[in-house]
Design a protein around this motif. Structure first.
Motif, short mmCIF file in Angstrom:
data_model
loop_
_atom_site.label_atom_id
_atom_site.label_comp_id
_atom_site.label_asym_id
_atom_site.label_seq_id
_atom_site.Cartn_x
_atom_site.Cartn_y
_atom_site.Cartn_z
N TYR A 6 0.83 -1.20 0.00
CA TYR A 6 0.00 0.00 0.00
C TYR A 6 0.86 1.25 0.00
CZ TYR A 6 -3.33 -3.48 1.62
OH TYR A 6 -4.11 -4.59 1.73
N SER A 8 1.13 5.48 1.14
CA SER A 8 0.90 6.14 2.43
C SER A 8 -0.57 6.51 2.66
CB SER A 8 1.75 7.40 2.54
OG SER A 8 1.43 8.30 1.49
N ASN A 9 -1.37 6.51 1.58
CA ASN A 9 -2.80 6.80 1.70
C ASN A 9 -3.64 5.54 1.87
OD1 ASN A 9 -2.40 9.59 1.39
ND2 ASN A 9 -2.29 9.33 -0.84
N GLY A 10 -3.01 4.38 1.92
CA GLY A 10 -3.74 3.13 2.08
C GLY A 10 -4.26 2.57 0.76
N LYS A 11 -3.78 3.10 -0.35
CA LYS A 11 -4.21 2.63 -1.67
C LYS A 11 -3.26 1.54 -2.14
CE LYS A 11 -5.77 4.68 -5.98
NZ LYS A 11 -5.86 5.90 -6.77
N ASP A 68 -11.51 -7.24 3.61
CA ASP A 68 -10.80 -6.05 4.06
C ASP A 68 -10.18 -5.29 2.87
OD1 ASP A 68 -9.06 -8.19 3.65
OD2 ASP A 68 -7.55 -7.35 4.99
N ARG A 69 -10.25 -5.89 1.68
CA ARG A 69 -9.74 -5.26 0.46
C ARG A 69 -10.76 -5.43 -0.67
NH1 ARG A 69 -5.79 -1.70 0.59
NH2 ARG A 69 -6.78 -1.60 -1.40
#
Length: 179
Positions: A6, A8-11, A68-69
């Motif tokens: 991922y 840093s924005n969780g993408k 969760d994804r």
């Protein structure tokens, strides 16, 4: 097993799948956030990675497994391109093989009806009965005495595909409607 990297924005920026103890990157499209198999243009690798993904996903509820994804859950495209009769007609009218058979067919009534329906469809943009196109085309082909080449038939198939016309041609040039 899968591994997701991922930003840093969780993408998700990278998705890997484990094959024989080694993690291999899957063709993850960062913009669309889906696995895009067309990003691999060399067949052996695409086949191996897709087979590994399919084996991992087999019998699993991916919505649950990837709960969760949800962005990793494969999305089946539902876009179907409508037939482009204008492109189809213009391409056929410029095609030498079509010109040859339409002029030499002994069934000129079928030729006239075929061209009338096809040109009307390209002008009016209204839906037509593709089975009528197939009927008149096949009647026109039945009226020819010349032998069609595989290249001529391949050209017609390419025209149909590029125009999104759901038909296929057999080795004698006859049309079948693809359902």
């Amino acid at each position: 097993m899968i591994n997701v990297l991922y930003d840093s924005n969780g993408k998700a920026i990278e998705v890997k799948i484990q094959i024989g103890g080694i993690f291999y990157p899957l063709p993850w499209n960062k913009e669309t956030q889906i696995i895009d198999w067309s990003l691999i243009d060399y067949e052996p690798t695409q086949t191996v990675l897709k087979a590994a993904w399919d084996a991992w996903a087999a019998g699993k509820d991916l919505t649950y497994e990837l709960r969760d994804r949800p962005d990793l859950v494969p999305v089946t495209p539902t876009t179907i391109n409508p037939p482009n009769w204008n492109l189809f007609c213009n391409s056929l009218l410029k095609n030498l093989a079509y010109a040859r058979i339409s002029e030499t067919s002994t069934n000129q009534n079928a030729v006239r009806r075929l061209e009338t329906i096809a040109i009307s469809a390209s002008i009016s943009k209204e839906e037509i009965d593709i089975n009528l196109i197939a009927l008149f085309w096949n009647q026109m082909i039945a009226g020819i005495t010349v032998k069609l080449t595989t290249e001529e038939i391949a050209d017609w198939s390419a025209i149909a595909i590029s125009s999104f016309i759901p038909i296929s041609f057999d080795s004698s040039g006859l049309i079948s409607v693809v359902q």
